[in-house]
Design an enzyme around this catalytic site. Structure first.
Site, mmCIF file in Angstrom:
data_model
loop_
_atom_site.group_PDB
_atom_site.id
_atom_site.type_symbol
_atom_site.label_atom_id
_atom_site.label_comp_id
_atom_site.label_asym_id
_atom_site.label_seq_id
_atom_site.Cartn_x
_atom_site.Cartn_y
_atom_site.Cartn_z
ATOM 1 N N HIS A 68 6.845 3.203 -4.815
ATOM 2 C CA HIS A 68 8.189 3.984 -4.602
ATOM 3 C C HIS A 68 7.975 5.299 -4.935
ATOM 4 O O HIS A 68 8.479 6.223 -4.230
ATOM 5 C CB HIS A 68 9.288 3.176 -5.328
ATOM 6 C CG HIS A 68 9.742 2.169 -4.694
ATOM 7 N ND1 HIS A 68 10.800 1.385 -5.312
ATOM 8 C CD2 HIS A 68 9.164 1.146 -3.685
ATOM 9 C CE1 HIS A 68 10.790 0.190 -4.669
ATOM 10 N NE2 HIS A 68 10.160 0.041 -3.599
ATOM 11 N N SER A 92 8.526 0.032 1.576
ATOM 12 C CA SER A 92 9.496 0.830 0.539
ATOM 13 C C SER A 92 8.734 2.151 0.230
ATOM 14 O O SER A 92 9.605 3.245 -0.070
ATOM 15 C CB SER A 92 9.615 0.024 -0.728
ATOM 16 O OG SER A 92 9.980 -1.371 -0.642
#
Length: 304
Positions: free
Chosen positions: A255, A208
């Site tokens: 993220h 991610s």
């Protein structure tokens, strides 16, 4: 011989935006400096002034040998490749292969591999009684290997869709070397920020951080090419909402770390002055790597 359309203005998309003459579905604000046809990131080739389309490059360069300075370049100055998605395909295949191998081994071990995965994932502090060490004990490779590991089908599915959708256009615009540096360093930046902020006993897996790095770079690239920013900004907002949702266990630090690193490197790659382009681009990548190392060393010192 490839036939080109006669209309030098290209097709007009809804709202009057121009679309690439070779890819009618892609809006763009960039034109070839020779024929003035609109070109997208995959088609634009760096010239001494502005960008040229593939047809004009073929006409101008012919089939002879030319000095390196005259070779066609991508938007960021990378070499134009025959397959602009090669690195994206390799990264996708590597992630899928690792997932399949882990699934097969885990199935044979009747589900006991999840804990063992932390040998390659981000388990920041190990379990000495079990003979397991973490990043804090010197297993720094986990900061990178964890970005190629996924535990659930939905997890790898979402990440690989993001890699395919975002990676191809970025690889075409940046070139293979710059694109690979962007991907790997974004993943490392996500790992480093998670290591710095999260519970040191918490493990974490997934690509991610790297995917969010691609998302941040896509925002920068689309702004550079005068694309309609609304779709990518909407995608960014949706992903941030998903990141901070209260129902799932999401490593939001990875993220945000990947997003910030990807955006910073992309700014350097697509806005660097031509005369000092390599220095600015790779210098920025080095600075991101140095920041990652400093964060990891500082956190490790605090934990040990």
């Amino acid at each position: 011989m490839e036939q080109q359309p006669d209309d030098r203005d290209g097709a007009a998309a809804a709202g009057g935006a121009l679309t690439c003459y070779r890819h009618p579905g892609r809006e763009t604000g960039v034109r070839c400096v020779r024929c003035e046809r609109p070109v997208c990131a995959e088609c634009m080739i760096d010239a001494s002034v502005g960008f040229q389309c593939p047809a004009c490059v073929r006409e101008g360069f012919g089939t002879g040998h030319h000095p390196a300075a005259s070779r066609p370049r991508t938007l960021a100055g990378g070499s134009v490749a025959a397959d602009p998605r090669l690195i994206t395909k390799i990264l996708l295949a590597l992630n899928l292969a690792v997932f399949v191998v882990v699934w097969i081994v885990d199935h044979r071990l009747h589900g006991r591999l999840v804990e063992d995965l932390m040998l390659f994932g981000r388990a920041y502090t190990g379990d000495p009684s079990a003979g397991i060490e973490g990043v804090a004990e010197g297993q720094w490779y986990r900061l990178l290997t964890s970005t190629f590991l996924h535990q659930e089908v939905w997890h790898i599915a979402f990440n690989m869709l993001g890699l395919w959708w975002l990676g191809g256009p970025l690889e075409a615009a940046l070139g293979r070397v710059r694109y690979l540096a962007l991907y790997l360093l974004s993943g490392l930046a996500g790992s480093a920020l998670t290591y710095w902020i999260s519970d040191p006993a918490q493990g974490s897996l997934g690509a991610s951080g790297a995917i969010f790095g691609l998302l941040g770079a896509t925002v920068v690239l689309m702004r550079r090419m005068n694309y309609d920013m609304r779709p990518v900004l909407a995608l960014l907002v949706v992903n941030l909402i998903f990141t901070f949702n209260p129902w799932g266990s999401i490593a939001w630090q990875a993220h945000l770390g990947g997003l910030a690193a990807g955006a910073v490197m992309a700014v350097a790659m697509v806005h660097a002055p031509r005369a000092h382009r390599d220095l600015v681009q790779f210098g920025t990548c080095v600075l991101v790597l140095v920041a990652v190392v400093v964060i990891v060393l500082g956190r490790t010192a605090a934990l040990t």
